[in-house]
Scaffold this motif. Structure first.
Motif, mmCIF file in Angstrom:
data_model
loop_
_atom_site.group_PDB
_atom_site.id
_atom_site.type_symbol
_atom_site.label_atom_id
_atom_site.label_comp_id
_atom_site.label_asym_id
_atom_site.label_seq_id
_atom_site.Cartn_x
_atom_site.Cartn_y
_atom_site.Cartn_z
ATOM 1 N N TYR A 1 -37.788 -98.299 -50.372
ATOM 2 C CA TYR A 1 -37.363 -96.910 -50.184
ATOM 3 C C TYR A 1 -37.071 -96.212 -51.510
ATOM 4 O O TYR A 1 -37.207 -94.997 -51.609
ATOM 5 C CB TYR A 1 -36.123 -96.836 -49.280
ATOM 6 C CG TYR A 1 -34.935 -97.557 -49.844
ATOM 7 C CD1 TYR A 1 -34.039 -96.923 -50.689
ATOM 8 C CD2 TYR A 1 -34.726 -98.901 -49.548
ATOM 9 C CE1 TYR A 1 -32.952 -97.598 -51.212
ATOM 10 C CE2 TYR A 1 -33.652 -99.582 -50.065
ATOM 11 C CZ TYR A 1 -32.767 -98.929 -50.897
ATOM 12 O OH TYR A 1 -31.705 -99.608 -51.430
ATOM 13 N N TRP B 1 -35.226 -89.879 -43.652
ATOM 14 C CA TRP B 1 -34.357 -91.042 -43.539
ATOM 15 C C TRP B 1 -33.302 -90.970 -44.629
ATOM 16 O O TRP B 1 -33.585 -90.533 -45.747
ATOM 17 C CB TRP B 1 -35.167 -92.325 -43.684
ATOM 18 C CG TRP B 1 -36.036 -92.599 -42.500
ATOM 19 C CD1 TRP B 1 -37.206 -91.984 -42.178
ATOM 20 C CD2 TRP B 1 -35.783 -93.554 -41.479
ATOM 21 N NE1 TRP B 1 -37.700 -92.494 -41.011
ATOM 22 C CE2 TRP B 1 -36.854 -93.465 -40.561
ATOM 23 C CE3 TRP B 1 -34.768 -94.472 -41.252
ATOM 24 C CZ2 TRP B 1 -36.916 -94.264 -39.422
ATOM 25 C CZ3 TRP B 1 -34.840 -95.282 -40.131
ATOM 26 C CH2 TRP B 1 -35.900 -95.171 -39.225
ATOM 27 N N VAL C 1 -30.854 -93.492 -46.662
ATOM 28 C CA VAL C 1 -30.629 -94.917 -46.927
ATOM 29 C C VAL C 1 -29.394 -95.028 -47.813
ATOM 30 O O VAL C 1 -29.351 -94.474 -48.913
ATOM 31 C CB VAL C 1 -31.855 -95.560 -47.608
ATOM 32 C CG1 VAL C 1 -31.588 -97.035 -47.882
ATOM 33 C CG2 VAL C 1 -33.102 -95.380 -46.749
ATOM 34 N N ALA D 1 -30.091 -97.831 -43.211
ATOM 35 C CA ALA D 1 -30.918 -96.630 -43.079
ATOM 36 C C ALA D 1 -30.591 -95.939 -41.760
ATOM 37 O O ALA D 1 -30.418 -96.594 -40.735
ATOM 38 C CB ALA D 1 -32.395 -97.000 -43.114
#
Length: 161
Positions: free
Chosen positions: A16, A100, A102, A115
């Protein structure tokens, strides 16, 4: 009043980081961690917020959030926070039409990475990125309010035990 609908997952790798469009350091504490309503103070970059969240019903709950002066938030965290102040770095990661968030935790919860994805409907389909692992939606130990007040939780192999 807004309604928050989110799903939460453990993260299995750091892919990520290269997908992120930015990150922000967050410090947050809780003035109340009652089941029917939590009250959170959050420092997020150069801004601060007071947030009230209702009880979870599955992945849905009521939420009210108000911007407050940074100095007020700092004083509330120092003088009023019940339990520990949560320290984390939040990465914003776009993936197939969803943003998203995280969170890499620091301090006592170093090694935990979670997440979350917010949805517009509880039954909305969402594409799960490759870095996302086991779903923990509804597992109360992963609520930040629980983590702030829990003395017995620790991180083992990237999960709370």
């Amino acid at each position: 009043m807004a309604v928050e609908i989110e799903r939460k997952f453990l993260v299995k790798n750091h892919d990520y980081r290269h997908m992120a469009v930015g990150s922000t350091r967050i410090m947050q504490g809780y003035l109340s961690t009652e089941i029917r309503a939590t009250i959170r103070v959050r420092l997020c970059g150069d801004n601060a917020y007071l947030t009230v969240k209702g009880a979870n019903i599955g992945s849905v709950r009521d939420e009210w959030e108000y911007e407050i002066p940074v100095d007020d938030a700092m004083r509330m965290l120092e003088r009023c926070a019940a339990g520990a102040v949560i320290d984390k770095e939040r990465y914003r990661v776009p993936h197939e039409g969803h943003m998203w968030e995280v969170d890499e935790f620091h301090g006592h919860y170093e090694g935990l990475v979670v997440a979350e994805v917010e949805l517009s409907d509880e039954n909305e389909e969402v594409a799960i990125p490759d870095f996302v692992g086991k779903e923990v939606t509804g597992n109360t130990r992963y609520y930040n309010s629980v983590m702030a007040s829990a003395d017995n939780l620790r991180v083992v192999d990237g999960r709370l035990v």
